[in-house]
Design an enzyme around this catalytic site. Structure first.
Site, PDB file in Angstrom:
ATOM      1  N   GLU A 128      -2.257   7.918  -3.935  1.00  0.00           N
ATOM      2  CA  GLU A 128      -2.602   7.536  -5.309  1.00  0.00           C
ATOM      3  C   GLU A 128      -4.064   7.877  -5.611  1.00  0.00           C
ATOM      4  OE1 GLU A 128      -1.584   3.327  -4.721  1.00  0.00           O
ATOM      5  OE2 GLU A 128      -3.688   2.818  -4.999  1.00  0.00           O
TER       6      GLU A 128
ATOM      7  N   HIS B 177      -1.341   0.433  -9.651  1.00  0.00           N
ATOM      8  CA  HIS B 177      -2.056  -0.448  -8.703  1.00  0.00           C
ATOM      9  C   HIS B 177      -2.826  -1.562  -9.430  1.00  0.00           C
ATOM     10  CE1 HIS B 177      -3.839  -0.530  -4.377  1.00  0.00           C
ATOM     11  NE2 HIS B 177      -3.811  -1.745  -4.912  1.00  0.00           N
TER      12      HIS B 177
ATOM     13  N   ARG C 203       0.864  -1.181   0.000  1.00  0.00           N
ATOM     14  CA  ARG C 203       0.000   0.000   0.000  1.00  0.00           C
ATOM     15  C   ARG C 203       0.896   1.225   0.000  1.00  0.00           C
ATOM     16  NH1 ARG C 203      -3.805  -2.300  -1.286  1.00  0.00           N
ATOM     17  NH2 ARG C 203      -5.856  -2.540  -0.327  1.00  0.00           N
TER      18      ARG C 203
HETATM   19  C1  8YV Z   1      -7.361  -4.056  -5.466  1.00  0.00           C
HETATM   20  C2  8YV Z   1      -5.688  -4.474  -3.592  1.00  0.00           C
HETATM   21  O1  8YV Z   1      -7.245  -3.933  -6.837  1.00  0.00           O
HETATM   22  O2  8YV Z   1      -6.934  -6.318  -2.861  1.00  0.00           O
HETATM   23  C3  8YV Z   1      -6.241  -5.357  -2.543  1.00  0.00           C
HETATM   24  O3  8YV Z   1      -5.973  -5.095  -1.361  1.00  0.00           O
HETATM   25  O4  8YV Z   1      -4.899  -3.647  -3.323  1.00  0.00           O
HETATM   26  C4  8YV Z   1      -6.075  -4.649  -5.015  1.00  0.00           C
HETATM   27  O5  8YV Z   1      -6.174  -6.007  -5.304  1.00  0.00           O
HETATM   28  C5  8YV Z   1      -7.785  -2.763  -4.936  1.00  0.00           C
HETATM   29  O6  8YV Z   1      -7.665  -2.603  -3.569  1.00  0.00           O
HETATM   30  C6  8YV Z   1      -9.225  -2.547  -5.303  1.00  0.00           C
HETATM   31  O7  8YV Z   1      -9.621  -1.307  -4.896  1.00  0.00           O
END
Ligand code: 8YV
Length: 330
Positions: free
Chosen positions: A271, A289, A242
């Protein structure tokens, strides 16, 4: 007369098939856009709703929950749930769920690919070629670091960290060190050939550091200037966890000064904004991402969030609840 069906909000554009499935169970209000609702709009659209389907982007906090007293379930298609205040959900009697498991291998594939692209300068080399700079063979043209046989350092040894570790050890003959709050069981360490080390040792010894820790107050800027200065000047850093786990300004400085060789980033502080200094550097691979972005995996993530939402609001057992105690409380 049919009993009234619970009303839900789908807060993001998702697969039409999943929307249709949810329409067979619920009265559906769908914000079918890639542009997220802002906090006020989300609050307004949640009035009278019993459930909400979210991605990792919609902030679900105590203020929102207090303003939406009818809400009983918040189901996310993401595995990371730093956007959801789970204790606040529990206190408000709202079931929260995430989507673990279904994206592990896809995300690990991407993490490994990004680490390789970073080590072998693939983004930089492609930009060089497209710009017409390739005129001759050169003994050190775009020469990078080896991945095979090097030392992989994994920060955060959950499901995805372990899947990356397996790729490194079994596919590329890498030595594996890791740091995690809790150690793996000894049998798992042995199967992977994994050695637990403290964070300073991980930073000092890793040739390729891959960051997969969840974001929380305690992991905020876990990697900053002091930590980067402990890494090898030949090392790479890959962040698929993250934004906020790494101090992006400090990383940009370290990359500019070649304190470390290169970085691969799929996640950023604030982001979709990206620290402007990162955009000017050649030794960083930047992706928007997308680590979980294969179509089958995104579909599985959506299906799992829908499973949770349907179970939570129809008396079933949500498969991946974060606070299942909410359903068993009197
Ligand atoms: C997602 C992610 O695309 O699953 C997660 O925690 O970071 C990613 O797979 C994203 O969070 C969707 O908003």
């Amino acid at each position: 007369m049919t009993a009234s069906r619970p009303a839900i909000l789908i807060a993001r554009k998702i697969f039409p098939e999943v929307v249709e499935r949810l329409r067979t169970v619920f009265e559906v209000d769908a914000h079918l856009s890639d542009e997220p609702l802002d906090a006020l709009a989300l609050r307004a659209r949640l009035q009278g709703k019993a459930g909400v389907f979210v991605a990792g982007t919609e902030p679900i906090n105590a203020g929102l929950l207090a303003a939406c007293p009818g809400l009983r379930a918040v189901c996310s298609m993401a595995v990371g749930y730093n956007n959801i205040d789970v204790p606040a959900c529990t206190a408000a009697g709202v079931l929260a769920s995430n989507a673990p498991g279904v994206l592990t291998e896809t995300t690990a594939d991407f993490g490994f690919a990004l680490m390789m692209a970073t080590a072998r300068r693939i983004g930089e080399a492609e930009r060089y070629l497209r710009a017409g700079h390739w005129k001759h063979w050169g003994f050190d043209m775009m020469a990078g670091a080896d991945v095979h046989g090097s030392t992989l350092g994994v920060l955060g040894m959950g499901r995805i960290g372990q899947a990356i570790a397996r790729r490194g050890v079994h596919g590329f003959g890498m030595s594996l060190i890791y740091h995690n709050r809790s150690r793996l069981p000894e049998a798992d360490e042995q199967a992977l050939g994994a050695r637990w080390v403290d964070l300073p040792s991980l930073l000092r010894e890793a040739d390729h550091l891959v960051i997969v820790v969840p974001y929380s107050a305690s992991s905020h800027h876990l990697i900053g200037a002091a930590e980067l200065s402990q890494m090898k000047p030949t090392a790479t850093l890959t962040n698929i966890a993250r934004g906020g786990v790494v101090d992006d300004a400090a990383l940009a400085q370290a990359l500019a000064r070649r304190t470390i060789a290169a970085a691969g980033l799929d996640v950023f502080e604030g982001e979709p904004a990206v620290h402007p200094d990162l955009l000017t550097l050649s030794n960083v691979v930047l992706t928007p991402h997308i680590a979980s972005a294969s179509l089958p995996t995104r579909r599985a993530m959506c299906d799992l969030a829908a499973d949770n939402l349907i179970a939570a609001l129809t008396g079933g057992v949500p498969p991946t609840a974060l606070n299942p105690e909410v359903l068993t409380r009197a």
